[in-house]
Write a protein that holds these residues in place. Structure first.
Motif, short mmCIF file in Angstrom:
data_model
loop_
_atom_site.label_atom_id
_atom_site.label_comp_id
_atom_site.label_asym_id
_atom_site.label_seq_id
_atom_site.Cartn_x
_atom_site.Cartn_y
_atom_site.Cartn_z
N THR A 168 -66.70 -25.19 11.86
CA THR A 168 -65.95 -23.77 12.49
C THR A 168 -65.93 -23.01 10.86
N MET A 169 -65.27 -23.76 10.13
CA MET A 169 -65.05 -22.74 8.92
C MET A 169 -66.51 -22.34 8.34
N LEU A 170 -67.40 -23.27 8.17
CA LEU A 170 -68.75 -22.96 7.58
C LEU A 170 -69.06 -21.97 8.57
N THR A 171 -69.24 -22.07 9.77
CA THR A 171 -69.92 -21.05 10.84
C THR A 171 -69.01 -19.63 10.56
N ALA A 172 -67.96 -19.62 10.34
CA ALA A 172 -67.25 -18.24 10.08
C ALA A 172 -67.54 -17.61 8.81
N GLY A 173 -67.80 -18.50 7.92
CA GLY A 173 -68.24 -17.94 6.58
C GLY A 173 -69.91 -17.33 6.74
N ILE A 174 -70.87 -17.89 7.39
CA ILE A 174 -72.11 -17.58 7.40
C ILE A 174 -72.23 -16.52 8.31
N CYS A 175 -71.46 -16.50 9.44
CA CYS A 175 -71.92 -15.48 10.62
C CYS A 175 -71.15 -14.29 10.45
N THR A 176 -71.69 -13.03 11.17
CA THR A 176 -71.40 -11.75 11.16
C THR A 176 -70.11 -11.54 11.99
N GLY A 177 -69.25 -10.77 12.36
CA GLY A 177 -68.45 -10.37 13.15
C GLY A 177 -68.91 -10.20 14.45
N ALA A 178 -70.22 -10.17 14.84
CA ALA A 178 -70.61 -10.41 16.02
C ALA A 178 -70.49 -11.64 16.74
N VAL A 179 -70.41 -12.82 15.84
CA VAL A 179 -70.26 -13.98 16.32
C VAL A 179 -68.64 -14.55 16.28
N GLU A 180 -68.17 -14.83 17.35
CA GLU A 180 -66.87 -15.58 17.64
C GLU A 180 -67.14 -17.11 17.14
N ALA A 181 -66.87 -17.47 15.84
CA ALA A 181 -67.26 -18.90 15.25
C ALA A 181 -66.67 -19.88 16.07
N GLU A 182 -65.37 -19.86 16.47
CA GLU A 182 -64.50 -20.76 17.03
C GLU A 182 -65.26 -21.28 18.45
N ALA A 183 -65.40 -19.98 19.18
CA ALA A 183 -65.80 -19.98 20.35
C ALA A 183 -67.23 -20.73 20.75
N LEU A 184 -68.01 -20.11 19.62
CA LEU A 184 -69.35 -20.60 19.60
C LEU A 184 -69.47 -22.19 19.32
N VAL A 185 -68.70 -22.41 18.13
CA VAL A 185 -68.93 -24.03 17.78
C VAL A 185 -68.24 -24.91 18.96
N SER A 186 -67.08 -24.45 19.41
CA SER A 186 -66.72 -25.16 20.68
C SER A 186 -67.47 -25.42 21.82
N GLN A 187 -68.11 -24.25 22.14
CA GLN A 187 -69.14 -24.21 23.16
C GLN A 187 -70.27 -25.27 22.95
#
Length: 194
Positions: A168-187
């Motif tokens: 989740t932390m890695l996802t938040a670091g590479i994704c733009t604000g258009a992506v809700e990292a926690e929700a996407l990783v969870s999904q």
């Protein structure tokens, strides 16, 4: 390669990974590896000329899977950003599983055995970069983020109990604000990790 020969080869690779990981050293006997694989040493030597090539094959198998994911996608319905994240998450699962082997073999993230992996990485890197660029064009990945860095960071995730949080932390670091990292990783991954 015949199905039984392919099976034996994979059993030897898994056994090498497991025996070396359990012992904490590459100073293991080929008979131990063959026995753990349920084959004789002649079968081991039919597939691998020596223990060092077998040890390298553990990384080759891991990277061959990564290359196949980059070439064919992880799931057909995934968007480019989901494909990128699924590939990174798959790598975290592999390195978490192989953690003890990686430590015992003295492998370092970003410093794989070049002679064995060079052809696979030469195939993987541009395929993964193409997915990455596509996700950037869609505004999902930061322009400043680099696919090589993301792979290296994913490869450093080795704590199985914290793997999803770190992903989740890695996802938040590479994704733009258009992506809700926690929700996407969870999904995408939380159901499979339980």
């Amino acid at each position: 390669m015949r199905a039984d020969a392919h099976h034996n080869r994979l059993q030897l690779v898994r056994a090498a990974r497991d025996v070396i990981g359990q012992k904490g050293t590459t100073d293991v006997n080929v008979r131990e590896i063959a026995s753990a694989a349920g084959v004789g040493t002649a079968t081991l030597y039919r597939h691998f000329p020596n223990k060092e090539v077998l040890i390298d094959e553990v990384s080759v198998v891991r990277w061959s899977r990564m290359e196949a994911f980059a070439r064919h996608g992880v799931r057909a319905a995934y968007t480019p950003v989901q494909q990128v994240l699924a590939i990174l998450e798959a790598f975290t699962r592999m390195t978490t599983t192989d953690d003890r082997f990686i430590a015992a073999a003295g492998l370092k993230v970003g410093h794989a055995p070049p002679r064995a992996l060079q052809p696979i990485r030469q195939s993987f890197d541009p395929l993964f970069a193409a997915l990455w660029v596509e996700a950037q064009r869609e505004g999902m990945l930061r322009r400043s983020a680099d696919p090589r860095d993301a792979v290296e960071l994913a490869g450093a995730i080795r704590d199985g109990s914290r793997r999803i949080q770190m992903m989740t932390m890695l996802t938040a670091g590479i994704c733009t604000g258009a992506v809700e990292a926690e929700a996407l990783v969870s999904q995408m991954f939380l159901k499979r990790s339980k």
